[in-house]
Design a protein around this motif. Structure first.
Motif, mmCIF file in Angstrom:
data_model
loop_
_atom_site.group_PDB
_atom_site.id
_atom_site.type_symbol
_atom_site.label_atom_id
_atom_site.label_comp_id
_atom_site.label_asym_id
_atom_site.label_seq_id
_atom_site.Cartn_x
_atom_site.Cartn_y
_atom_site.Cartn_z
ATOM 1 N N TYR A 1 0.808 75.236 -69.974
ATOM 2 C CA TYR A 1 1.341 76.661 -69.670
ATOM 3 C C TYR A 1 1.508 77.276 -71.146
ATOM 4 N N SER B 1 3.140 80.926 -73.491
ATOM 5 C CA SER B 1 4.072 82.048 -73.335
ATOM 6 C C SER B 1 3.782 82.903 -74.578
ATOM 7 N N ASP C 1 8.134 86.103 -70.275
ATOM 8 C CA ASP C 1 6.660 85.948 -69.692
ATOM 9 C C ASP C 1 6.066 84.774 -70.086
ATOM 10 N N GLN D 1 2.063 82.186 -68.741
ATOM 11 C CA GLN D 1 0.976 82.182 -67.801
ATOM 12 C C GLN D 1 0.663 80.557 -67.710
ATOM 13 N N LYS D 2 -0.104 80.610 -66.567
ATOM 14 C CA LYS D 2 -0.725 79.073 -66.282
ATOM 15 C C LYS D 2 -1.822 78.982 -67.171
#
Lengths: 111, 113
Positions: free
Chosen positions: B47, B49, B54, B56-57
């Protein structure tokens, strides 16, 4: 096929020798290339950073990138036992989340 | 000294238990990352950030979860859904928008028995 290929070694050389570490990559989008050094049970640390093709020298270390052949090299002159570590090559583009690492080459410098 | 602190350094857990790995940075970096390192494989992104609240994968997010409530902190939870959780986990940070250096912590080695 992995995006970044690296011979895992181990590579063992005598102190004072010139060491050559190499990687190949397949992603044409890569714009910048890095070598990280990782000591046992530690996190990697950035050793060399190169943008696009060319050579970069920093003390005993020289990084080379040949984008035409998709080849990345790291040369270590006058190698020291303290250089014994795993060396990770990496390529990336657009942002740090797009960095792809090789599997690492384990290097041992014999006193 | 500025840097990234990961804890714990070593962790043993039984199969089926969730585990949370801590990552704190005082570099004032906007972006933070979690990687997994297995023998013979490169670092794989779990992951990332780029800003508070917020994330994201990455390439191997299944079985993991994260939160980013503060700029300095990016904890990773390894859930019971992760099929092969035993690994060396590395947290990193960078200046957002700078396509260069990742600063890594010293890692957390998780062993699931």
């Amino acid at each position: 096929q992995k995006e970044v290929e690296q011979d895992p070694g181990p590579l063992s050389v005598p102190e004072g020798a010139i060491v050559s570490l190499n990687c190949t990559y397949s992603n044409s989008a890569f714009q910048y290339f890095m070598w990280y050094r990782q000591y046992s049970r530690k996190g990697p640390e950035l050793l060399m950073y190169t943008y696009s093709s060319g050579n970069k020298e920093d003390g005993r270390f020289t990084a080379q990138v040949d984008k035409s052949s998709k080849y990345i090299s790291l040369f270590i002159r006058d190698s020291q036992p303290s250089d014994s570590a795993t060396y990770l090559c990496a390529g990336g583009y657009s942002s740090a989340s797009k960095i792809i690492f090789g599997s690492g080459t384990r290097l041992s410098i014999r006193p | 000294d500025g840097g990234i602190t990961q804890s714990p350094k070593y962790l043993f857990r039984k199969e089926g238990q969730n585990v949370t790995l801590s990552c704190e940075q005082n570099l004032n970096h906007d972006a933070m990352y979690w990687y997994r390192q297995d023998p013979g494989q490169g670092l794989r992104l779990i992951y990332y950030s780029q800003i508070v609240n917020d994330f994201q994968k990455g390439d191997i997010a299944e079985g993991y979860s994260v939160s980013r409530e503060k700029k300095e902190s990016f904890p990773l939870t390894v859930t019971s859904a992760q099929k092969n959780p035993t690994a060396f986990y590395l947290c990193a940070s960078s200046i957002e928008g700078y396509t260069g250096e990742l600063f890594f912590g010293e890692g957390s080695r998780l062993t699931v028995l």
